[in-house]
Structures are given as structure tokens and as C-alpha cells.
Design a protein around this motif. Sequence first.
Motif, PDB file in Angstrom:
ATOM      1  N   TRP A   1      43.240  42.011  43.265  1.00 35.97           N
ATOM      2  CA  TRP A   1      42.151  40.478  43.833  1.00 35.97           C
ATOM      3  C   TRP A   1      41.836  40.062  42.434  1.00 35.97           C
ATOM      4  CZ3 TRP A   1      37.173  40.095  41.660  1.00 35.97           C
ATOM      5  CH2 TRP A   1      36.778  40.811  41.211  1.00 35.97           C
ATOM      6  N   TRP A   2      41.579  40.193  41.348  1.00 38.12           N
ATOM      7  CA  TRP A   2      41.212  39.609  40.456  1.00 38.12           C
ATOM      8  C   TRP A   2      41.794  39.144  39.333  1.00 38.12           C
ATOM      9  CZ3 TRP A   2      44.268  42.335  36.918  1.00 38.12           C
ATOM     10  CH2 TRP A   2      44.635  43.493  37.094  1.00 38.12           C
ATOM     11  N   ALA A   3      43.708  39.540  40.022  1.00 38.79           N
ATOM     12  CA  ALA A   3      44.874  38.779  39.143  1.00 38.79           C
ATOM     13  C   ALA A   3      44.781  37.315  39.712  1.00 38.79           C
ATOM     14  CB  ALA A   3      46.351  39.759  39.809  1.00 38.79           C
ATOM     15  N   ASP A   4      44.513  36.731  40.530  1.00 43.66           N
ATOM     16  CA  ASP A   4      44.501  35.634  40.791  1.00 43.66           C
ATOM     17  C   ASP A   4      43.019  34.863  39.368  1.00 43.66           C
ATOM     18  OD1 ASP A   4      45.145  32.823  42.332  1.00 43.66           O
ATOM     19  OD2 ASP A   4      43.183  32.848  42.122  1.00 43.66           O
ATOM     20  N   PRO A   5      41.950  34.631  39.547  1.00 42.53           N
ATOM     21  CA  PRO A   5      41.698  34.659  38.607  1.00 42.53           C
ATOM     22  C   PRO A   5      41.606  34.442  36.754  1.00 42.53           C
ATOM     23  CG  PRO A   5      40.378  36.536  39.780  1.00 42.53           C
ATOM     24  CD  PRO A   5      41.007  36.031  40.559  1.00 42.53           C
ATOM     25  N   VAL A   6      41.958  36.014  36.986  1.00 40.94           N
ATOM     26  CA  VAL A   6      42.180  36.249  35.137  1.00 40.94           C
ATOM     27  C   VAL A   6      43.706  35.450  35.546  1.00 40.94           C
ATOM     28  CG1 VAL A   6      43.753  37.731  33.979  1.00 40.94           C
ATOM     29  CG2 VAL A   6      41.324  38.406  35.233  1.00 40.94           C
ATOM     30  N   ALA A   7      44.543  35.195  36.409  1.00 38.12           N
ATOM     31  CA  ALA A   7      45.318  33.593  35.555  1.00 38.12           C
ATOM     32  C   ALA A   7      44.806  32.661  35.558  1.00 38.12           C
ATOM     33  CB  ALA A   7      46.712  33.584  37.002  1.00 38.12           C
ATOM     34  N   ALA A   8      44.176  32.478  36.799  1.00 33.35           N
ATOM     35  CA  ALA A   8      43.513  30.734  35.807  1.00 33.35           C
ATOM     36  C   ALA A   8      42.469  30.898  34.413  1.00 33.35           C
ATOM     37  CB  ALA A   8      42.162  30.609  37.132  1.00 33.35           C
ATOM     38  N   LEU A   9      41.848  32.240  34.386  1.00 29.04           N
ATOM     39  CA  LEU A   9      41.738  32.117  33.268  1.00 29.04           C
ATOM     40  C   LEU A   9      42.799  31.492  31.597  1.00 29.04           C
ATOM     41  CD1 LEU A   9      38.505  35.026  32.640  1.00 29.04           C
ATOM     42  CD2 LEU A   9      38.426  32.109  33.086  1.00 29.04           C
ATOM     43  N   VAL A  10      43.689  32.404  31.814  1.00 32.37           N
ATOM     44  CA  VAL A  10      45.097  32.293  30.777  1.00 32.37           C
ATOM     45  C   VAL A  10      45.498  31.109  30.861  1.00 32.37           C
ATOM     46  CG1 VAL A  10      47.327  32.380  30.209  1.00 32.37           C
ATOM     47  CG2 VAL A  10      46.184  34.462  31.751  1.00 32.37           C
ATOM     48  N   ILE A  11      45.568  29.687  32.073  1.00 30.76           N
ATOM     49  CA  ILE A  11      45.861  28.851  31.780  1.00 30.76           C
ATOM     50  C   ILE A  11      44.211  27.723  31.133  1.00 30.76           C
ATOM     51  CG2 ILE A  11      45.324  26.434  33.402  1.00 30.76           C
ATOM     52  CD1 ILE A  11      47.059  28.579  35.894  1.00 30.76           C
ATOM     53  N   ALA A  12      43.354  28.304  31.309  1.00 31.48           N
ATOM     54  CA  ALA A  12      42.892  28.099  30.668  1.00 31.48           C
ATOM     55  C   ALA A  12      42.705  27.535  29.382  1.00 31.48           C
ATOM     56  CB  ALA A  12      40.676  28.230  30.942  1.00 31.48           C
TER      57      ALA A  12
ATOM     58  N   ILE B   1      41.783  30.208  43.390  1.00 31.26           N
ATOM     59  CA  ILE B   1      41.650  29.289  42.734  1.00 31.26           C
ATOM     60  C   ILE B   1      42.625  28.418  41.508  1.00 31.26           C
ATOM     61  CG2 ILE B   1      39.686  29.191  40.862  1.00 31.26           C
ATOM     62  CD1 ILE B   1      38.277  29.166  42.816  1.00 31.26           C
ATOM     63  N   ALA B   2      43.725  29.664  40.953  1.00 31.25           N
ATOM     64  CA  ALA B   2      44.770  29.637  40.561  1.00 31.25           C
ATOM     65  C   ALA B   2      45.509  28.622  41.166  1.00 31.25           C
ATOM     66  CB  ALA B   2      45.523  31.327  40.006  1.00 31.25           C
ATOM     67  N   LEU B   3      45.721  28.064  42.699  1.00 32.84           N
ATOM     68  CA  LEU B   3      46.548  27.627  43.000  1.00 32.84           C
ATOM     69  C   LEU B   3      45.545  26.217  43.312  1.00 32.84           C
ATOM     70  CD1 LEU B   3      48.917  27.288  44.552  1.00 32.84           C
ATOM     71  CD2 LEU B   3      48.055  28.134  46.742  1.00 32.84           C
ATOM     72  N   ILE B   4      44.241  26.072  43.561  1.00 33.70           N
ATOM     73  CA  ILE B   4      43.850  24.790  43.718  1.00 33.70           C
ATOM     74  C   ILE B   4      43.294  24.339  41.921  1.00 33.70           C
ATOM     75  CG2 ILE B   4      41.547  23.849  44.514  1.00 33.70           C
ATOM     76  CD1 ILE B   4      40.787  25.752  46.304  1.00 33.70           C
ATOM     77  N   GLY B   5      43.678  25.130  41.504  1.00 38.60           N
ATOM     78  CA  GLY B   5      43.476  24.455  39.833  1.00 38.60           C
ATOM     79  C   GLY B   5      45.142  23.867  39.421  1.00 38.60           C
TER      80      GLY B   5
END
Length: 211
Positions: free
Chosen positions: A173-184, A44-48
Motif C-alpha cells: 500500500w505504501w508504494a503509491d505515496p512513495v512513488a508520489a514523493l519521487v514525483i515531487a 494519490i499518485a494517479l490523482i497527482g
Amino acid sequence: MTSPSTAAREHLTRRGLRLAWFIVVWDVIEGGVAVTAGVLAGSIALIGFGIDSSIEVFAASVVIWQLRGGAHARQRLALRLIGTTFFLLALYVTVEAVRDLVTAERAGASLVGIILNVVAVAVMAPVAIAQRRTGEALSNPVLVAQSKETWISNYLSITVLAGLALNAWAGWWWADPVAALVIAVIAVREGWETWADSLTRNPPPPESATG
């Protein structure tokens, strides 16, 4: 602070346009690679990050439109349009990241994504610096806002790298969505600041309305 002469202002405007066009070309290529790699890896982070590239294309197009009207023309609307792009990115990334956290969906490792983000930081950090300097020299808040959007892309690259690396090497596995939330969070902050700047922006000076 001394305002630039007409010739200097025209030179700076052309530089700002060149930088914006470079971002359009770069992000069209980068976005296509990032989204493809993100879909293949389930990241998700990469797609984001890839979607951020398309948002940057739009923001750079706004800069081109604004500068073509004059160094100080169309600033309020341009700032609001760029500010909106931050909010759109934050909304998408938040929804997808929360979904992945709830469903515990795992992202696969992506060597392509890692290489892409390393290259992106190396290329776009100097562009962001040049944008900001050009915008400040022109007293153009739209260019400065675009430089912040470019820095967001750099932060995205670093955050995505961290998420992908932790997933690949530590199995988090949770590092990717957590990283995405930091982006948000970063995107919302910058979007709010850009929108607030548009609300307090004075009308353009008369000399900017040249034919």
C-alpha cells in the motif's frame, strides 16, 4: 552554431505552437480521465498525475503566449511561470503522499490508470523529443523548459505505473505515496533549474521584437 533564417525561425515557431496546442488538447482529456480514475481507486499518485496534466495545460498555454510574442520574446516571465508549475505540483503531491503514509490509507488498483499511463508514455515521449529539438533549434529556453515538463509527465507515468502495479500485485500500500514523493523530488529539481535559468537569461535580441 548558425542561427536560423527568418523563414526557418517562423517555421520552427509554428511547429512549437502546434506542439503546445497538442499538449493542451491531450492533457485536458488525460487529466480528466486520470483524476476520475484516481478518485475511484483512491490513488494519490494517479490523482497527482491528473493534476500534473492540468499544470501541463497551463505551462503549454504559457508557451503559446510566449511564442505568439516572437521566438525570443517574454522569456524571463514565461520561464518563471513554468518553473512555478513544478513547485505547485511538488507541494500538492508531497502533502497528499505524507498524509497517506501517516494514515496508512490504501489505494485501490486501477486498470484504467495503468492503461492511461502506458498510452501517455507512448504518445508524449515523442512530443517531448520534438519540443526539445524545436526549442534548441530556435534557441528558445521556454520550449526546452516545456519539454522538461513533458518529460516529467513521462516520469510520472512510469512512477505511477510502478506504484499501482506494486499495490495491485504485491499489496504494498505504501508504494503509491512513495512513488508520489519521487514525483515531487523530480518536480522540485526541474522547477529550480527552470527558475534559475530565468534569473540568468539575457534580454531578447533586438531582431526578435518584430511586429
